[in-house]
Design a protein around this motif. Sequence first.
Motif, PDB file in Angstrom:
ATOM      1  N   ARG A  68       0.828  -1.206   0.000  1.00  0.00           N
ATOM      2  CA  ARG A  68       0.000   0.000   0.000  1.00  0.00           C
ATOM      3  C   ARG A  68       0.860   1.253   0.000  1.00  0.00           C
ATOM      4  O   ARG A  68       0.568   2.225  -0.704  1.00  0.00           O
ATOM      5  CB  ARG A  68      -0.934  -0.007   1.210  1.00  0.00           C
ATOM      6  N   GLU A  71       2.501   1.862  -3.476  1.00  0.00           N
ATOM      7  CA  GLU A  71       1.569   2.447  -4.447  1.00  0.00           C
ATOM      8  C   GLU A  71       1.547   3.964  -4.346  1.00  0.00           C
ATOM      9  O   GLU A  71       1.457   4.673  -5.351  1.00  0.00           O
ATOM     10  CB  GLU A  71       0.159   1.888  -4.225  1.00  0.00           C
ATOM     11  N   ARG A  72       1.654   4.463  -3.127  1.00  0.00           N
ATOM     12  CA  ARG A  72       1.636   5.913  -2.929  1.00  0.00           C
ATOM     13  C   ARG A  72       2.998   6.545  -3.209  1.00  0.00           C
ATOM     14  O   ARG A  72       3.080   7.727  -3.536  1.00  0.00           O
ATOM     15  CB  ARG A  72       1.175   6.227  -1.503  1.00  0.00           C
ATOM     16  N   CYS A  73       4.049   5.753  -3.090  1.00  0.00           N
ATOM     17  CA  CYS A  73       5.391   6.278  -3.349  1.00  0.00           C
ATOM     18  C   CYS A  73       5.685   6.403  -4.841  1.00  0.00           C
ATOM     19  O   CYS A  73       6.588   7.155  -5.228  1.00  0.00           O
ATOM     20  CB  CYS A  73       6.445   5.376  -2.722  1.00  0.00           C
ATOM     21  N   HIS A  75       4.027   7.821  -7.209  1.00  0.00           N
ATOM     22  CA  HIS A  75       3.836   9.201  -7.668  1.00  0.00           C
ATOM     23  C   HIS A  75       4.963  10.092  -7.173  1.00  0.00           C
ATOM     24  O   HIS A  75       5.465  10.949  -7.912  1.00  0.00           O
ATOM     25  CB  HIS A  75       2.488   9.739  -7.186  1.00  0.00           C
TER      26      HIS A  75
END
Length: 301
Positions: A68, A71-73, A75
């Motif tokens: 999780r 996934e945010r890293c 960007h």
Amino acid sequence: MGASLDDLVSMTVFARVVEANSFSGAAARLGLSKSAVSTRITALERRLGVQLLQRTTRRLSLTHEGARLYERCVHLLSVADEASDLLGHVGTIPEGTVRVAAPVGLSLHPLVSVLEKFAERYPRVQVELSVSDRQVDMLAEGFDVAMRLRPHPHERTLIERRLGTERTAICGAPSYFARRAPPQTPHDLTQHNCLRMKGSKWVFRGQGGPPILVPLSGTLVADDIAVVREAALEGMGLARLPRSLIDADLREGRLLTVLDAYVPDVFPITLVYPQRKHLPHRVRVFIDFVTEHFRKVFRGG
């Protein structure tokens, strides 16, 4: 509470570890020590209160929380790469280090001459060249670009660019043929001393039939194509070698070819690099330069 600058740095390190699937690969790409990368990941896990990576002696795997976060890293990395790429274009002069892996055959000819021309065009870019006939793990070992002389299984994480095509030949020295009659068909090779690269198979074109795979034996199996060439030149046995590597040997009579009608015409020479939305400027110009010059040499990339 928002993330601190230190958190952002640690998240970037974490994402690079995931991409490389190793601490050492991420360390090489980031220019840090392996211990510094490990310390960053441990501190980030402590800060978040969760385990992000499952560590074993052989591999890393993401936990649910780690997946999780990654996934945010993604960007964050994209924005960072874009900014780095923009900085790399300041003054339109590429600079820095490009880590390149290449097989021995290409390092002997014609890669050296291409690198000489590249250095003249881009004097601020340092090429760090690792020469080996093993298939490197680009992400784990922190390479920007790899060149390949033999086909390899498709790797979904890499972008492949075809540079051209190469031919091979079965060859031996005149001193070898003074002792042994040249083979007339691929099956005759079972009676010859075949000098081979580790893991290689000699597949021949059948005359109107299916490909021919001959079981081979010999007194030398090596992981360095230069060693195989030298052994062939010394009359030790027969070898299958790239034409570009032995052109001068053939012209000057140091090596003679056999079974030409059975040897498949060509195989691809490729350049591969990791999928990244924004390549550093120095890597992009290296890829474009090498592609242009190799396609001129090998024609038909």
